[in-house]
Design an enzyme around this catalytic site. Sequence first.
Site, PDB file in Angstrom:
ATOM      1  N   ASP A  15     -59.154 -81.447  39.490  1.00  0.00           N
ATOM      2  CA  ASP A  15     -60.034 -80.359  39.928  1.00  0.00           C
ATOM      3  C   ASP A  15     -59.259 -79.048  39.798  1.00  0.00           C
ATOM      4  O   ASP A  15     -58.172 -78.898  40.336  1.00  0.00           O
ATOM      5  CB  ASP A  15     -60.459 -80.586  41.389  1.00  0.00           C
ATOM      6  CG  ASP A  15     -61.531 -79.601  41.826  1.00  0.00           C
ATOM      7  OD1 ASP A  15     -62.609 -80.046  42.235  1.00  0.00           O
ATOM      8  OD2 ASP A  15     -61.287 -78.385  41.760  1.00  0.00           O
ATOM      9  N   ASP A 111     -65.308 -77.816  36.180  1.00  0.00           N
ATOM     10  CA  ASP A 111     -63.887 -77.760  36.562  1.00  0.00           C
ATOM     11  C   ASP A 111     -63.342 -79.065  37.132  1.00  0.00           C
ATOM     12  O   ASP A 111     -62.253 -79.090  37.672  1.00  0.00           O
ATOM     13  CB  ASP A 111     -63.656 -76.598  37.537  1.00  0.00           C
ATOM     14  CG  ASP A 111     -63.715 -77.005  38.995  1.00  0.00           C
ATOM     15  OD1 ASP A 111     -64.598 -77.807  39.348  1.00  0.00           O
ATOM     16  OD2 ASP A 111     -62.879 -76.530  39.763  1.00  0.00           O
ATOM     17  N   GLU A 112     -64.099 -80.135  36.966  1.00  0.00           N
ATOM     18  CA  GLU A 112     -63.714 -81.351  37.688  1.00  0.00           C
ATOM     19  C   GLU A 112     -64.064 -82.598  36.866  1.00  0.00           C
ATOM     20  O   GLU A 112     -65.145 -82.657  36.286  1.00  0.00           O
ATOM     21  CB  GLU A 112     -64.529 -81.333  38.974  1.00  0.00           C
ATOM     22  CG  GLU A 112     -64.185 -82.299  40.011  1.00  0.00           C
ATOM     23  CD  GLU A 112     -65.229 -82.246  41.138  1.00  0.00           C
ATOM     24  OE1 GLU A 112     -65.314 -83.226  41.854  1.00  0.00           O
ATOM     25  OE2 GLU A 112     -65.975 -81.253  41.256  1.00  0.00           O
TER      26      GLU A 112
END
Length: 368
Positions: A15, A111-112
């Site tokens: 993350d 983003d993860e």
Amino acid sequence: MERENSKKRKIIHIDMDAFYASIEQRDNPDYRGKAIAVGGSPEGRGGVVATASYEARRFGIHSAMSSKRAVQLCPELIFVRPRFDAYKEASQKIRAIFQRYTDLIEPLSLDEAYLDVTADKLRIGSAIDIARLIKKSIQDELQLTASAGISVNKFVAKIASDMNKPDGLTFIGPSRIKTFMETLPVEKFFGVGKVTAEKMHKIGLHTGADLKKLSASELIKHFGKAGKFYYKIVRGIDDREVQPHRATKSVGAEDTFPFDLSDVEEMHEALDKIAALVQDRLERQGLRGRTITLKIKYHDFIQVTRSQSFSEAINDLDTIIETARKLLLSATAADNKRIRLLGITVSNFGDGTMQQNREAPNQLSLGI
Ligand code: DCP
Ligand code: MG
């Protein structure tokens, strides 16, 4: 448990740290070391913070906070308009870095992502080493920091990645899982929203250890389907696989209101805003979908969804608004309960006959 032992997996959850804000600080030296918020301006109506730099978080500023409130907390806060193209580009580059090590990548957002590196392409073997290398490449090639969580299943890896943010690397191996799960506050379990957490606290359940004292049937009695999940997860059992094709199954937005809505006009106004957000997201990602779903959470936390499918894929605002209003009417006609949350999702992309069904049961059973 047997299956877990016979084939132990290596799962990494990555993350990015303060993703949008870090990209803005990277690309504009004036923002470095400063409290910045990416999102809607505090002057406009309804502006919210998408994310804040770590400098801004020290003032208590966080995602989804109203921009007005954010400037009250930190008058020198710098507001930056989001640049989704830049975030998408960074996301693609990060994805390319992951691909050096494995093809089993399940992105959860820009983003993860989860990575299954049980059989990594480069035969490095150690998931900790792989996570270190990934973090280093992200730093060297993108000048951004990421936090990594490493474990034998998704659940623990995800919680681990959040434990030492920013720039964290946290490994929770099999020998630590038992204690880890037992000390975990119930709020950290999947699907445990505020209401469930309160319910748990009322019956004396505060940590994993407390949950463990209940039998599967007791948990199911108290928490329905989710109870079964809690029973397993608290024992460290999470067989969910990393699903590389789950990329974008739906695009949606939702809003929880500061006070419950009872007036149709207000509901329509809220739906218009949410629809505009959804349309904007579809546009940015170049997606059209055949199914529109409306989610409603009433003041008593009962949640319902209503969907409508079309023969053609759509992405225009009028259709989204019109359909959402129709679904709202069909769901609420029988009663006039106050509404706490509304959400709209567009799904069923591409030819989308099978896609749509995979995510839905998951969301239902885990309540997430
Ligand atoms: N985001 C958003 N609205 C929210 C939450 C997040 O637009 N309510 C966007 C902005 C974030 C990005 O998604 O940069 C990633 O979300 P995260 O929850 O991972 O938050 P950050 O990456 O910003 O910070 P953290 O370091 O806590 O992961
Ligand atoms: Mg993040």
